[in-house]
Design an enzyme around this catalytic site. Structure first.
Site, PDB file in Angstrom:
ATOM      1  N   GLY A  33      -2.639   4.171   6.891  1.00 14.09           N
ATOM      2  CA  GLY A  33      -3.699   4.204   7.046  1.00 14.09           C
ATOM      3  C   GLY A  33      -4.708   3.527   5.870  1.00 14.09           C
ATOM      4  O   GLY A  33      -3.832   3.003   4.758  1.00 14.09           O
ATOM      5  N   PRO A  34      -6.250   3.351   6.389  1.00 14.96           N
ATOM      6  CA  PRO A  34      -7.252   3.006   4.839  1.00 14.96           C
ATOM      7  C   PRO A  34      -6.820   4.111   3.958  1.00 14.96           C
ATOM      8  O   PRO A  34      -6.414   5.398   4.073  1.00 14.96           O
ATOM      9  CB  PRO A  34      -7.886   3.288   5.868  1.00 14.96           C
ATOM     10  CG  PRO A  34      -8.177   4.070   7.130  1.00 14.96           C
ATOM     11  CD  PRO A  34      -6.601   4.229   7.282  1.00 14.96           C
ATOM     12  N   VAL A  35      -7.738   3.929   2.406  1.00 14.71           N
ATOM     13  CA  VAL A  35      -7.684   4.447   1.636  1.00 14.71           C
ATOM     14  C   VAL A  35      -8.599   4.310   1.302  1.00 14.71           C
ATOM     15  O   VAL A  35      -9.839   3.470   1.467  1.00 14.71           O
ATOM     16  CB  VAL A  35      -6.538   3.900   0.992  1.00 14.71           C
ATOM     17  CG1 VAL A  35      -6.512   4.413  -0.955  1.00 14.71           C
ATOM     18  CG2 VAL A  35      -5.419   3.813   0.976  1.00 14.71           C
TER      19      VAL A  35
ATOM     20  N   LEU B  66     -10.676   1.109  -0.051  1.00 13.69           N
ATOM     21  CA  LEU B  66     -10.719   0.097  -1.112  1.00 13.69           C
ATOM     22  C   LEU B  66      -9.464  -0.977  -0.607  1.00 13.69           C
ATOM     23  O   LEU B  66      -9.220  -1.467  -0.651  1.00 13.69           O
ATOM     24  CB  LEU B  66      -9.723   1.454  -1.852  1.00 13.69           C
ATOM     25  CG  LEU B  66     -10.478   2.636  -2.639  1.00 13.69           C
ATOM     26  CD1 LEU B  66     -10.133   3.439  -3.556  1.00 13.69           C
ATOM     27  CD2 LEU B  66     -11.639   1.454  -4.092  1.00 13.69           C
ATOM     28  N   GLY B  67      -9.015  -0.223   0.480  1.00 20.76           N
ATOM     29  CA  GLY B  67      -7.539  -1.072   0.689  1.00 20.76           C
ATOM     30  C   GLY B  67      -7.105   0.059   2.038  1.00 20.76           C
ATOM     31  O   GLY B  67      -7.396   0.774   2.798  1.00 20.76           O
ATOM     32  N   GLN B  68      -6.082  -1.160   2.728  1.00 18.65           N
ATOM     33  CA  GLN B  68      -5.078  -0.666   3.565  1.00 18.65           C
ATOM     34  C   GLN B  68      -4.045  -0.738   3.394  1.00 18.65           C
ATOM     35  O   GLN B  68      -3.364  -1.086   2.934  1.00 18.65           O
ATOM     36  CB  GLN B  68      -5.914  -1.479   4.206  1.00 18.65           C
ATOM     37  CG  GLN B  68      -4.137  -1.253   6.213  1.00 18.65           C
ATOM     38  CD  GLN B  68      -5.324  -0.426   7.198  1.00 18.65           C
ATOM     39  OE1 GLN B  68      -6.376  -0.384   6.641  1.00 18.65           O
ATOM     40  NE2 GLN B  68      -4.828   0.748   7.349  1.00 18.65           N
ATOM     41  N   GLY B  69      -3.199   1.169   3.266  1.00 26.65           N
ATOM     42  CA  GLY B  69      -2.360   1.304   2.903  1.00 26.65           C
ATOM     43  C   GLY B  69      -1.226   1.136   4.022  1.00 26.65           C
ATOM     44  O   GLY B  69      -1.511   0.994   5.047  1.00 26.65           O
TER      45      GLY B  69
ATOM     46  N   LYS C 213      -6.268   8.467   1.253  1.00 25.55           N
ATOM     47  CA  LYS C 213      -5.729   7.188   1.801  1.00 25.55           C
ATOM     48  C   LYS C 213      -5.877   8.961   3.199  1.00 25.55           C
ATOM     49  O   LYS C 213      -5.433   9.797   3.400  1.00 25.55           O
ATOM     50  CB  LYS C 213      -4.274   7.876   1.830  1.00 25.55           C
ATOM     51  CG  LYS C 213      -3.372   7.251   2.492  1.00 25.55           C
ATOM     52  CD  LYS C 213      -2.068   6.286   1.738  1.00 25.55           C
ATOM     53  CE  LYS C 213      -1.239   6.595   3.189  1.00 25.55           C
ATOM     54  NZ  LYS C 213       0.531   6.484   2.064  1.00 25.55           N
TER      55      LYS C 213
ATOM     56  N   ASP D 142      10.269   1.816  -0.585  1.00 21.52           N
ATOM     57  CA  ASP D 142       8.863   0.436  -0.319  1.00 21.52           C
ATOM     58  C   ASP D 142       8.459   0.284  -1.175  1.00 21.52           C
ATOM     59  O   ASP D 142       6.732   0.125  -1.796  1.00 21.52           O
ATOM     60  CB  ASP D 142       8.171   1.633   0.190  1.00 21.52           C
ATOM     61  CG  ASP D 142       6.921   0.209   1.175  1.00 21.52           C
ATOM     62  OD1 ASP D 142       7.401  -1.380   1.585  1.00 21.52           O
ATOM     63  OD2 ASP D 142       6.359   0.491   2.399  1.00 21.52           O
TER      64      ASP D 142
END
Ligand SMILES: *[C@@H]1O[C@H](CO)[C@@H](O)[C@H](O)[C@H]1NC(C)=O
Ligand SMILES: *[C@@H]1O[C@H](CO)[C@@H](O)[C@H](O)[C@H]1NC(C)=O
Ligand SMILES: *[C@@H]1O[C@H](CO)[C@@H](O)[C@H](O)[C@H]1NC(C)=O
Ligand SMILES: *[C@@H]1O[C@H](CO)[C@@H](O)[C@H](O)[C@H]1NC(C)=O
Ligand SMILES: *[C@@H]1O[C@H](CO)[C@@H](O)[C@H](O)[C@H]1NC(C)=O
Ligand SMILES: *[C@@H]1O[C@H](CO)[C@@H](O)[C@H](O)[C@H]1NC(C)=O
Ligand SMILES: *[C@@H]1O[C@H](CO)[C@@H](O)[C@H](O)[C@H]1NC(C)=O
Ligand SMILES: *[C@@H]1O[C@H](CO)[C@@H](O)[C@H](O)[C@H]1NC(C)=O
Ligand SMILES: *[C@@H]1O[C@H](CO)[C@@H](O)[C@H](O)[C@H]1NC(C)=O
Ligand SMILES: *[C@@H]1O[C@H](CO)[C@@H](O)[C@H](O)[C@H]1NC(C)=O
Ligand SMILES: *[C@@H]1O[C@H](CO)[C@@H](O)[C@H](O)[C@H]1NC(C)=O
Length: 826
Positions: free
Chosen positions: A520-522, A514-517, A536, A633
């Site tokens: 790390g990746p999600v 889904l994306g990069q948090g 995650k 954040d």
């Protein structure tokens, strides 16, 4: 807020009409004439109800059958077709009969004069009498409602709707509708002075005692408290659903009527009376009503019918009483001499409509239970993340069992009633318990051995079993939060094993990413039962160590709020650390706000809803969750959107839990995201709730302007978005900066107020930034006088850049939205 805007337009229209009217002679509407609103939805005139010959002056919507307001309810014109509605010599609105007697008057004492008054029917169905010279409203029918609640009407707690006596007679009947229980407002229908129906408490978006008050109504209703007058106002709007009107009928039923454009008729789309369970207190005190049950009334566990004979004859009125006296009562009477007995406990009822007469406190969930347990007069409690801690004394009345939705209610019962609900099977239960105990002991022993083996590093990979002990006290872990986390809580969190998640995400297939948090990746995953989740997977090289990981688990597991993402579970196996969240189909805010192809999807109302949601989520973190949590954040990519585009704050990896007495802290490790970091934090590593307020301010301005704070990085003047916004604001030119997709004259005032609030949040001095509580109040216009903003921090890109070292800067250019870690403050 849309409402305010409509009122503004309304006033413009009214002023215009006034101009037309002030020159003509006094207005008059004869029996045969009508006045229709500009919208065409409402008509004012004389009407005769079915089976009657009486004439009344009223307002109806679309068809004459649907009357929403009547002037002369108790003074009909009998056999008289010569009545008129006009303005009297004293400037009041009056209904005169054929003999020119006043049979109804708006009866305002200080009206100017006949020549200076005029009346009109607004687009929204209000008959308005106004002073044409000033344009002020002197009187309007919305302030004196009959039996209907209309969109954009402001219904206050000192008003009521009153039913007609019969469907054919507008005379005031026995039912009325009003706002009650002002501390946690809810709406009631009364039969004379007896409650007939109640909605259950308002939680900020819905009434929790209305079973199917689903998403359709979210944001439709709105309560506003006026603490100076001590009143509560209710209003609703249904912009997306056409014409919707709530009306109280002569049987005391509240109907939601919707105008069907295709069928050209009114359709009842909701009613408050679907079964006898909707009748207030139908099952009596301590009874619970289940419309799907047979019989529909039963006693709460630990209670029995007060009068068995009556109860068996389905006469539920006298309700139920306790089977066994509470231990705390015994202790009280026996002067606490007998302490040996087991203490009372709570039995939990799921998905119910909570009883009437809730008392409100702002305790946290655990505290809510303890407070109740400590006070013998507290007989039940319920915790709602949006409302707080509700508790009950005296009797529990009007509880209804829902199939879905509703709340959890915890009812105090003596120890003897806990767990053993069916005394007839005591023998069997003893056997079952012994067998279960045996099994549990065996399982514990087995688990112990498995854990021992798992903690052996050589075998780690083969035994992918969650290591509970290791989690609770990781080596070198210092944060107190873990100590506070009870074992119970951790176990409530679902623990998943690695295989299960690997299967769910198709082995962490790239197509599921889904994306990069930040750490790390999600991935998107689908569990075996079809449930969608977001996983995650923390990269091993990431800055997020066990510490952050545990922090996130601990923090989120303690939090419950509509605007915070929900953690479903976690997994720790060897080097693998993973978190499972609810899946958000609409991904994160940055994918909308900063994407020119998708920013159209967020109009101003949605954006405002998002801003408000984030503010509420943050307020909950800072204040309402008992713990004080600083997110550290906050940024667009950490705001996820659910399928209705409601915002949910996510990514608590950097959050810090404060003791409530602490108000700021200092850190060696400055973590956060470039562009969102408050100056005192970026430069000195000092963080507090005000550093989150700063990030919120940046986010707010980004949402309104549709670009990133750091998006001007290459431009010549090297101003940040904040810098540009400040300069344009000072020059009165801020409109040019607003995302053109959302700009609309109608919303200008609100947009400007939002920017003003945003600028207050990003002021250089932390002390001058408002708290989130103040921000929420300002957003809701509860605070009208917003102080002027001072110059924000980081006007120039250069200043912001200087807070990070040059190596990191390169990194930052490449991925604008990512979190940075390990930046050491100087
Ligand atoms: C109204 O009149 C109709 C016929 O004109 C009759 O059938 C009906 O029963 C009447 N209703 C009432 C409440 O009087
Ligand atoms: C109204 O007029 C009708 C006929 O015109 C008559 O039958 C009736 O009695 C009158 N009602 C009253 C209250 O005067
Ligand atoms: C009009 O108002 C006055 C006081 O302002 C009150 O005494 C009078 O009863 C009212 N009349 C009606 C018809 O409501
Ligand atoms: C009506 O308005 C005019 C101004 O348009 C003003 O001069 C006059 O005094 C007003 N009449 C009353 C009775 O207030
Ligand atoms: C009538 O008086 C009330 C207060 O007594 C005031 O709020 C209102 O504005 C006045 N109305 C007019 C038309 O002067
Ligand atoms: C409803 O409001 C009216 C006017 O405010 C008041 O006279 C009446 O007593 C109220 N009725 C109930 C049941 O509260
Ligand atoms: C309203 O209350 C009266 C008694 O005050 C009762 O006779 C009537 O049945 C009630 N109405 C409903 C619909 O319960
Ligand atoms: C008028 O009715 C239409 C539906 O027929 C609705 O869409 C519109 O919002 C209504 N306007 C007002 C001002 O109520
Ligand atoms: C139900 O019981 C109450 C007394 O608890 C009595 O007053 C009432 O009349 C009874 N109702 C019926 C329908 O029997
Ligand atoms: C409890 O006991 C004390 C003495 O042991 C006595 O003074 C007091 O009155 C008692 N209170 C009650 C409520 O019985
Ligand atoms: C217990 O609750 C009742 C009702 O809310 C309250 O009046 C009383 O002061 C409480 N007692 C204590 C010891 O808190």
């Amino acid at each position: 807020m849309g409402l305010l805007c409509k009122y503004n337009n309304l006033i413009l229209v009214l002023n215009f009409i006034t101009l037309l009217l002030c020159c003509s002679s006094s207005q008059i509407i004869k029996d045969s004439e009508t006045l229709t609103s500009n919208s065409g939805n409402f008509t004012l005139g004389f009407f005769t109800p079915q089976n009657s010959t009486n004439r009344y002056v009223g307002i109806w919507s679309k068809t004459q059958v649907f009357v929403i307001w009547v002037a002369n309810r108790d003074q009909p014109l009998i056999n008289d077709s010569l009545g008129v509605l006009t303005i009297s010599n004293d400037g009041n609105l009056v209904v005169l009969n054929g003999q020119k007697d006043v049979i109804w008057s708006s009866n305002v004492s200080n009206v100017s004069s006949k020549t200076n008054s005029s009346f009109t029917l607004s687009d929204y169905g209000s008959l308005v009498l106004m002073d044409s010279t000033t344009g002020n409203t002197i009187w309007e029918s919305f302030d004196h409602p009959s039996n209907a609640l209309l969109p954009s009407m402001k219904f206050t707690s000192n008003m009521n709707l009153t039913s007609w006596r019969t469907p054919f007679d507008p005379l005031i009947g026995s039912f009325s509708f009003s706002i009650e229980r002002l501390k946690i407002p809810e709406v009631f229908v009364w039969n004379k002075t007896r409650p007939y129906w109640r909605s259950g408490p308002w939680n900020g978006q819905i009434f929790i005692g209305i079973q199917d008050m689903g998403t359709r109504y979210l944001n439709g209703f709105h309560f506003e408290k006026d603490s100076t007058r001590g009143t509560v106002d209710l209003s609703f709007r249904v912009d997306d659903f056409g014409l919707v009107i709530y009306a109280l009928n002569s049987q005391g039923q509240l109907h939601e009527n919707s105008w069907s454009i295709e069928k050209e008729e009114w359709i009842v789309t909701w009613t408050n009376h679907r079964s006898d369970c909707d009748v207030y207190g139908f099952c009596g005190p301590f009874g619970i009503c289940n419309s799907k049950g047979s019989p529909i009334c039963s006693c709460l566990e630990g209670f029995e019918p007060r009068n068995k004979q009556e109860w068996n004859q389905k006469n539920w009125t006298s309700g139920c009483v306790r089977k066994t006296v509470l231990q705390c009562e015994i202790a009280k009477n026996q002067n606490e001499s007998k302490n040996g007995n087991e203490a009372d406990g709570f039995l939990k009822l799921n998905t119910v409509k909570v009883p009437d007469f809730a008392e409100l406190s702002f305790d946290e969930q655990d505290e809510c239970k303890n407070q109740c347990l400590m006070n013998c007069s507290c007989i039940a409690y319920s915790y709602d993340a949006d409302i707080g801690c509700m508790s009950w004394n005296g009797k529990l009345i009007d509880i209804q069992q829902f199939q879905t939705g509703g709340s959890d209610l915890n009812v105090r019962v003596p120890y003897a009633e806990l767990g053993i609900s069916d005394k007839g099977h005591k023998g069997t239960i003893v056997i079952i318990i012994s067998v279960l105990t045996g099994i549990i002991i065996i399982v514990i022993i087995a688990a112990y051995f498995i854990c021992m083996r798992a903690s052996n590093p050589v075998r780690k990979k083969q035994n992918r079993i969650f290591q509970f002990n290791k989690i609770v006290k990781p080596e070198g872990y210092t944060n107190n939060a873990i100590g506070e986390l009870s074992q119970e809580k951790l176990q409530e969190l679902l623990l998943y094993n690695f295989e299960k998640l690997a299967t769910a995400t198709n082995n962490f297939d790239l197509s599921n990413k889904l994306g990069q948090g930040g750490f790390g990746p999600v991935y998107k995953g689908i569990l075996q039962d079809g449930k969608e989740i977001a996983v995650k997977r923390l990269s091993r090289s990431s800055g997020q160590g066990l510490e952050e990981f545990m922090n996130e688990v601990v923090v989120i597991s303690k939090l419950q709020h509509r605007n915070l993402v929900r953690l479903l579970g976690c997994c720790i196996e060897g080097d693998e650390k993973m978190l499972m969240y609810e899946y958000m189909p609409n991904r994160s805010l940055d994918a909308y706000v900063f994407d020119p192809s998708r920013n159209k999807l967020l109009d101003w109302e949605k954006r405002f809803n998002i801003i408000e949601g984030i503010a509420r989520g943050l307020l909950y973190l800072h204040r309402d969750s008992r713990l004080k949590i600083i997110h550290r954040d906050l940024k667009a990519s950490n705001i996820l959107l659910d399928d209705e585009l409601n915002p949910k704050i996510s990514d608590f990896g950097m959050a810090r839990i404060f003791k409530v007495s602490e108000d700021h802290a200092n850190t060696q490790r400055v973590v956060g995201t470039y562009g969102y970091m408050a100056p005192e934090y970026a430069m000195q590593g000092v963080f507090s709730d005000k550093s989150d307020v700063f990030s919120f301010g940046v986010l707010l301005i980004e949402i309104v302007c549709g670009r990133r704070n750091s998006s001007f990085i290459e431009s010549e003047n090297a101003l940040t978005l904040l810098g540009i916004a400040w300069i344009q604001w000072k020059e009165g030119n801020i409109l040019s900066l607003i995302e053109p997709e959302i700009y609309d004259d109608c919303h200008q005032k609100n947009i400007l107020r939002c920017i003003h609030i945003g600028l207050l949040c990003v002021q250089e001095s932390a002390a001058e930034r408002p708290t989130m509580a103040a921000v929420v109040s300002m957003l809701n216009s509860e605070i009208m006088d917003i102080p002027p903003a001072r110059q924000p921090a980081f006007l120039l890109m250069q200043n912001m850049m200087n807070t990070v070292s040059s190596e990191e800067r390169i990194e930052l250019y490449s991925n604008n939205g990512l979190s940075i870690t390990n930046i050491h403050g100087r």
